[in-house]
Scaffold this motif. Sequence first.
Motif, PDB file in Angstrom:
ATOM      1  N   CYS A 110      30.243  64.623  72.191  1.00 16.37           N
ATOM      2  CA  CYS A 110      31.082  65.680  71.306  1.00 16.37           C
ATOM      3  C   CYS A 110      31.522  65.425  69.718  1.00 16.37           C
ATOM      4  N   ASP A 111      31.653  64.593  70.954  1.00 17.48           N
ATOM      5  CA  ASP A 111      33.294  64.243  69.967  1.00 17.48           C
ATOM      6  C   ASP A 111      33.194  64.147  67.857  1.00 17.48           C
ATOM      7  N   PRO A 112      32.634  63.353  67.876  1.00 17.55           N
ATOM      8  CA  PRO A 112      31.917  63.126  66.765  1.00 17.55           C
ATOM      9  C   PRO A 112      32.121  64.756  65.734  1.00 17.55           C
ATOM     10  N   LEU A 113      31.193  65.254  66.509  1.00 22.94           N
ATOM     11  CA  LEU A 113      30.999  67.091  66.033  1.00 22.94           C
ATOM     12  C   LEU A 113      32.513  67.549  65.922  1.00 22.94           C
ATOM     13  N   LEU A 114      33.096  67.592  67.273  1.00 25.15           N
ATOM     14  CA  LEU A 114      34.087  67.937  67.183  1.00 25.15           C
ATOM     15  C   LEU A 114      35.452  67.739  65.863  1.00 25.15           C
ATOM     16  N   GLU A 115      34.984  65.982  66.103  1.00 23.92           N
ATOM     17  CA  GLU A 115      36.010  65.422  64.771  1.00 23.92           C
ATOM     18  C   GLU A 115      35.662  66.559  63.700  1.00 23.92           C
ATOM     19  N   GLU A 116      34.290  66.515  63.191  1.00 27.52           N
ATOM     20  CA  GLU A 116      33.527  67.006  62.019  1.00 27.52           C
ATOM     21  C   GLU A 116      34.344  68.153  61.611  1.00 27.52           C
ATOM     22  N   ILE A 117      33.885  68.890  62.584  1.00 28.77           N
ATOM     23  CA  ILE A 117      34.053  70.521  62.921  1.00 28.77           C
ATOM     24  C   ILE A 117      35.986  70.345  62.205  1.00 28.77           C
ATOM     25  N   PHE A 118      37.051  70.083  62.653  1.00 32.83           N
ATOM     26  CA  PHE A 118      38.545  69.657  62.330  1.00 32.83           C
ATOM     27  C   PHE A 118      39.005  69.124  61.451  1.00 32.83           C
ATOM     28  N   THR A 119      38.091  67.735  60.543  1.00 30.38           N
ATOM     29  CA  THR A 119      38.841  67.108  60.101  1.00 30.38           C
ATOM     30  C   THR A 119      37.677  67.381  58.051  1.00 30.38           C
ATOM     31  N   GLN A 120      36.424  68.056  58.362  1.00 23.70           N
ATOM     32  CA  GLN A 120      35.576  67.987  56.816  1.00 23.70           C
ATOM     33  C   GLN A 120      35.937  69.862  56.613  1.00 23.70           C
ATOM     34  N   TYR A 121      36.122  70.878  57.534  1.00 24.66           N
ATOM     35  CA  TYR A 121      36.362  72.238  57.324  1.00 24.66           C
ATOM     36  C   TYR A 121      37.398  72.734  57.203  1.00 24.66           C
ATOM     37  N   THR A 123      39.683  76.996  57.942  1.00 21.49           N
ATOM     38  CA  THR A 123      38.817  77.885  58.446  1.00 21.49           C
ATOM     39  C   THR A 123      37.985  78.735  57.726  1.00 21.49           C
ATOM     40  N   ALA A 124      38.289  79.177  56.716  1.00 21.47           N
ATOM     41  CA  ALA A 124      37.543  79.592  55.834  1.00 21.47           C
ATOM     42  C   ALA A 124      35.840  79.856  55.430  1.00 21.47           C
ATOM     43  N   ASP A 125      35.798  78.288  55.536  1.00 20.95           N
ATOM     44  CA  ASP A 125      34.052  77.578  56.183  1.00 20.95           C
ATOM     45  C   ASP A 125      33.564  78.263  57.442  1.00 20.95           C
ATOM     46  N   LEU A 126      34.648  78.449  58.489  1.00 22.92           N
ATOM     47  CA  LEU A 126      34.020  78.995  59.734  1.00 22.92           C
ATOM     48  C   LEU A 126      34.153  80.231  59.997  1.00 22.92           C
ATOM     49  N   VAL A 127      35.021  80.924  59.818  1.00 18.14           N
ATOM     50  CA  VAL A 127      34.828  82.152  60.014  1.00 18.14           C
ATOM     51  C   VAL A 127      35.205  83.235  58.691  1.00 18.14           C
ATOM     52  N   LYS A 128      34.644  84.257  58.574  1.00 22.15           N
ATOM     53  CA  LYS A 128      34.469  84.601  57.593  1.00 22.15           C
ATOM     54  C   LYS A 128      35.228  86.680  58.319  1.00 22.15           C
ATOM     55  N   LYS A 129      36.305  87.256  56.907  1.00 20.66           N
ATOM     56  CA  LYS A 129      37.011  88.154  57.467  1.00 20.66           C
ATOM     57  C   LYS A 129      35.774  89.495  57.357  1.00 20.66           C
ATOM     58  N   ARG A 130      36.156  90.088  58.615  1.00 21.36           N
ATOM     59  CA  ARG A 130      35.401  91.693  58.083  1.00 21.36           C
ATOM     60  C   ARG A 130      36.276  92.840  57.470  1.00 21.36           C
ATOM     61  N   PRO A 131      35.586  94.336  56.941  1.00 24.00           N
ATOM     62  CA  PRO A 131      36.526  94.945  56.841  1.00 24.00           C
ATOM     63  C   PRO A 131      37.217  95.057  57.499  1.00 24.00           C
ATOM     64  N   PRO A 132      38.709  95.730  57.154  1.00 27.43           N
ATOM     65  CA  PRO A 132      39.835  96.329  57.501  1.00 27.43           C
ATOM     66  C   PRO A 132      39.530  97.256  58.791  1.00 27.43           C
ATOM     67  N   TYR A 133      38.656  98.350  59.228  1.00 27.45           N
ATOM     68  CA  TYR A 133      37.716  98.763  60.321  1.00 27.45           C
ATOM     69  C   TYR A 133      37.028  98.279  60.875  1.00 27.45           C
ATOM     70  N   SER A 134      36.802  97.540  60.191  1.00 27.01           N
ATOM     71  CA  SER A 134      36.066  96.667  62.161  1.00 27.01           C
ATOM     72  C   SER A 134      36.855  96.301  63.055  1.00 27.01           C
ATOM     73  N   ALA A 135      38.360  96.375  63.272  1.00 28.32           N
ATOM     74  CA  ALA A 135      39.183  96.589  63.988  1.00 28.32           C
ATOM     75  C   ALA A 135      38.771  98.166  65.188  1.00 28.32           C
ATOM     76  N   LEU A 136      38.004  99.559  64.531  1.00 31.73           N
ATOM     77  CA  LEU A 136      37.938 100.307  65.354  1.00 31.73           C
ATOM     78  C   LEU A 136      36.199 100.309  65.983  1.00 31.73           C
ATOM     79  N   ILE A 137      35.709  99.615  65.573  1.00 32.71           N
ATOM     80  CA  ILE A 137      34.117  99.675  65.491  1.00 32.71           C
ATOM     81  C   ILE A 137      33.130  97.839  66.034  1.00 32.71           C
TER      82      ILE A 137
END
Length: 156
Positions: A110-121, A123-137
């Motif tokens: 799995c090293d090639p995929l791990l390297e791809e994730i850390f060199t080609q993408y 943070t904005a590609d991988l995670v998406k921010k939820r609305p602030p009220y998400s902290a409550l629900i």
Amino acid sequence: MVRNTPQPEALVDKSAIPGIPNARFWGDRFPKHLAVQLDRPSEELQARYPALAGVQHNYLAISGGGANGAFGAGFLSGWTETGTRPDFTFVTGISTGALTAPFAFLGPECDPLLEEIFTQYTTADLVKKRPPYSALISDALYTTKGLKRYYRSDVR
């Protein structure tokens, strides 16, 4: 700053987490419940835990570090290249190390995929921010839906 106070020692044996017996114990003392488990004849432990008894255990804890998590990914790849990287019995990680941990557990293929994730993408590609009220629900302020786009069925 408000500091949380630890559980008073006199109450440790009286407090519990429902459904998780023996979850609380002092980190600087060997837990009594584990001592009881380990104080069994080795034959009984081997019969009870056949996949774990009598084999070498390799554990790995991976730290976070945000964008510097790429160093952890590079370290794993380099370790593979040395030919001395073991199969891990257990792997855990915090923050970006939690992204790296499954790849470390799955193994060198799995090293090639791990390297791809850390060199080609980013943070904005991988995670998406939820609305602030998400902290409550919800369980987190970010979702990993972006990471799911890069799922590859050819990896284990």
